[in-house]
Design an enzyme around this catalytic site. Structure first.
Site, short mmCIF file in Angstrom:
data_model
loop_
_atom_site.label_atom_id
_atom_site.label_comp_id
_atom_site.label_asym_id
_atom_site.label_seq_id
_atom_site.Cartn_x
_atom_site.Cartn_y
_atom_site.Cartn_z
N GLY A 219 0.79 -1.23 0.00
CA GLY A 219 0.00 0.00 0.00
C GLY A 219 0.82 1.27 0.00
O GLY A 219 0.26 2.37 0.00
N GLU A 261 4.56 -6.12 1.36
CA GLU A 261 4.10 -6.47 0.00
C GLU A 261 3.87 -5.26 -0.88
O GLU A 261 2.73 -5.00 -1.29
CB GLU A 261 2.74 -7.16 0.09
CG GLU A 261 2.69 -8.50 0.68
CD GLU A 261 1.23 -8.86 1.01
OE1 GLU A 261 0.29 -8.30 0.43
OE2 GLU A 261 1.06 -9.70 1.89
N GLY A 263 3.47 -3.10 -4.13
CA GLY A 263 3.29 -3.29 -5.57
C GLY A 263 3.60 -1.97 -6.26
O GLY A 263 4.63 -1.78 -6.90
N ARG A 300 -7.15 3.50 -14.70
CA ARG A 300 -7.21 4.14 -13.38
C ARG A 300 -8.04 5.42 -13.33
O ARG A 300 -8.84 5.60 -12.40
CB ARG A 300 -5.79 4.40 -12.84
CG ARG A 300 -4.92 3.14 -12.75
CD ARG A 300 -3.63 3.35 -11.99
NE ARG A 300 -3.88 3.56 -10.58
CZ ARG A 300 -3.84 4.73 -9.97
NH1 ARG A 300 -3.51 5.81 -10.63
NH2 ARG A 300 -4.12 4.82 -8.69
N TYR A 304 -11.09 4.97 -10.80
CA TYR A 304 -10.96 5.56 -9.45
C TYR A 304 -10.88 7.08 -9.47
O TYR A 304 -10.46 7.67 -8.47
CB TYR A 304 -9.68 5.06 -8.76
CG TYR A 304 -9.35 3.61 -8.94
CD1 TYR A 304 -10.06 2.62 -8.26
CD2 TYR A 304 -8.29 3.21 -9.76
CE1 TYR A 304 -9.74 1.29 -8.40
CE2 TYR A 304 -7.96 1.87 -9.90
CZ TYR A 304 -8.69 0.92 -9.22
OH TYR A 304 -8.35 -0.40 -9.36
N CYS A 337 -15.52 4.05 -27.30
CA CYS A 337 -16.86 4.55 -27.58
C CYS A 337 -17.70 4.63 -26.31
O CYS A 337 -18.67 3.88 -26.15
CB CYS A 337 -17.50 3.64 -28.62
SG CYS A 337 -19.01 4.32 -29.23
N1 LLP Z 1 -1.04 -7.11 -1.03
C1 LLP Z 1 -2.34 -7.34 -1.26
C2 LLP Z 1 -3.00 -8.45 -0.55
C3 LLP Z 1 -3.06 -6.53 -2.14
O1 LLP Z 1 -4.35 -6.77 -2.37
C4 LLP Z 1 -2.39 -5.47 -2.81
C5 LLP Z 1 -3.12 -4.62 -3.75
C6 LLP Z 1 -1.02 -5.27 -2.55
C7 LLP Z 1 -0.38 -6.11 -1.65
C8 LLP Z 1 -0.22 -4.20 -3.22
O2 LLP Z 1 -0.71 -2.94 -3.00
P1 LLP Z 1 0.14 -1.66 -3.44
O3 LLP Z 1 1.45 -1.69 -2.67
O4 LLP Z 1 0.38 -1.76 -4.89
O5 LLP Z 1 -0.71 -0.50 -3.10
N2 LLP Z 1 -5.72 -1.07 -9.08
C9 LLP Z 1 -5.60 -0.14 -7.97
C10 LLP Z 1 -4.82 -0.71 -6.82
C11 LLP Z 1 -5.41 -2.02 -6.34
C12 LLP Z 1 -4.58 -2.67 -5.31
C13 LLP Z 1 -5.14 -3.98 -4.93
N3 LLP Z 1 -4.37 -4.70 -3.96
C14 LLP Z 1 -4.97 1.17 -8.47
O6 LLP Z 1 -4.69 1.26 -9.66
O7 LLP Z 1 -4.79 2.10 -7.71
#
Ligand code: LLP
Length: 409
Positions: A219, A261, A263, A300, A304, A337
């Site tokens: 996150g 974790e 991402g 995105r 969102y 579209c």
């Molecule tokens: N761990 C779990 C269990 C998750 O569900 C997620 C993301 C992460 C780690 C990694 O989160 P991050 O560090 O990337 O924030 N599509 C959305 C974000 C969805 C994230 C879903 N889960 C966007 O484009 O903002």
């Protein structure tokens, strides 16, 4: 920005648009920052691959010494192709079928389950096995309600009141609870949100005195808007260290490993999205800059209301009589579209003409991975700028043939 205006046009000529372009050097830098978050602890970083599953990106992340999490058999498959060993993959499952669970178990990949019924399912498939359980610490955080993954209003995790039932099912099937995990949501820029979540989570951890690891979740946010401050990683690391040291003082298993974790933090800033300006028009009161970046390419903003910084790159370098620095208010749209196909509404941006290019920043996370073939549009190509500054195609653009490849003959 890691691309000069000249390079932007050269890349368009060579690969076409829309095009995702990644900087290997920024990617490696972000991996290293995360690895250094907790220098004094037994600590692993699991890259959350859903943010970007390009095979070459995964290989670089592996080289940097990160592990990965997976959300599906598909992610497991591609992570193994990228060279990750089973022991480096953590399958954080959510409402999966027995077959999907077996897919991971057969490959010796640790599975986290996030409901009592899925824990039962795991026990039936793999009695005597090792499992992890995802808890909901009770409070979430994130940039949009759709990405807050803890608290009373989300489908994820098991609430702490159900700990006795978790223990009972584990005992019934002779399961070893290897670790517990959480994820409060995506994109916080205030370190306090994470620490709050971790503190509630550690209270849950104390109920399980023999865990091998605690996975604190991802996150970690990045700035999308100009001037937005960065997440203070140094402070977050220090505060986390204090909280975890205190926990270790009270926890019987001193060699427990802490995991995170991330991402988005790993891949967002290494990626830009290049598009072409195909039309400019004024309709009633609005100036529309029409590009080839529809929401099939970058979902995105539509999904969102996310902000991405954008810039026009002038084809004619201002020598056609227009002032290249003049700015207007325009709504930047794609070629899908649907009237909701809007990248940015009423955005102040440079004037644009047909033939100019659009750069969308901070597009490396949840960009390509959320793209689709909607409107039978081709998903874009991806290019890596390597450490020598050379560009390399790391995913081909879809073709018309690939659109129909799954129809039975
Ligand atoms: N761990 C779990 C269990 C998750 O569900 C997620 C993301 C992460 C780690 C990694 O989160 P991050 O560090 O990337 O924030 N599509 C959305 C974000 C969805 C994230 C879903 N889960 C966007 O484009 O903002």
């Amino acid at each position: 920005m890691f691309l000069s205006n000249d390079t932007v046009f050269k890349l368009k000529e060579k690969y076409g648009t829309p095009l995702y372009v990644y900087s290997e050097s920024i990617l490696r830098q972000r991996c290293r920052e995360m690895k250094n978050l907790l220098p004094n602890k037994k600590f692993r970083v699991n890259y959350s691959a859903k943010a970007n599953t390009n095979l070459e990106i995964l290989k670089i992340i592996r080289e940097e010494g990160l592990d990965v999490d997976a959300m599906s058999p598909g992610e497991i498959y591609i992570e193994q192709l990228a060279g990750f060993d089973s022991s480096q993959i953590f399958y954080i499952s959510n409402n999966v079928s027995a077959e999907e669970m077996r897919f991971a178990i057969d490959r010796n990949i640790l599975v986290s389950v996030d409901s009592l019924s899925q824990l039962e399912m795991y026990g039936q498939i793999n009695p005597g096995g090792k499992v992890a359980v995802r808890f909901n610490p009770g409070k979430g955080a994130g940039h949009h309600e759709k990405v807050i993954t803890a608290g009373k209003k989300t489908k994820f995790g098991i609430q702490k009141e159900l700990i006795p039932q978790v223990k009972a099912i584990a005992e019934k099937y002779n399961l070893t609870l290897a670790g517990i995990n959480q994820h409060i949501g995506s994109l916080f820029l205030d370190w306090r949100d994470y620490i709050d979540g971790v503190c509630s989570f550690l209270e849950i951890a104390k109920e399980f005195p023999n865990l091998s690891f605690l996975d604190l979740g991802g996150g970690f946010g990045v700035p999308y808007k100009p001037g937005e401050s960065r997440l203070d990683l140094e402070r977050l690391g220090k505060e986390l260290d204090i909280v975890l040291t205190k926990f270790l003082g009270e926890y019987p298993k001193k060699d427990i490993i802490f995991k995170i974790e991330p991402g988005r933090y790993i891949v967002a800033e290494c990626g830009v999205l290049l598009g072409s300006v195909n039309s400019v028009k004024k309709s009633f009161d609005t100036t529309y800059i029409g590009t080839d970046i529809g929401f099939n390419v970058l979902a995105r903003p539509v999904m969102y209301d996310s902000y991405h910084e954008m810039e026009i790159v002038k084809k004619s370098a201002g020598n056609n009589g227009t002032n290249k620095d003049a700015r207007i208010k325009a709504t930047i749209v794609g070629n899908i579209c649907e009237s909701g196909d809007i990248l940015a509404r009423d955005r102040e941006i440079q004037t644009a003409e047909v033939g100019d290019m659009l750069i969308v920043y901070t597009a490396g996370a949840y960009g390509y991975s959320m793209s689709s073939n909607y409107n039978c549009r081709l998903r874009p190509a991806e290019v890596l700028i390597d450490l020598n500054g050379e560009d390399r195609l790391i995913r081909k653009r879809d073709t018309l043939e690939s659109l129909v490849q799954n129809f039975p003959a």
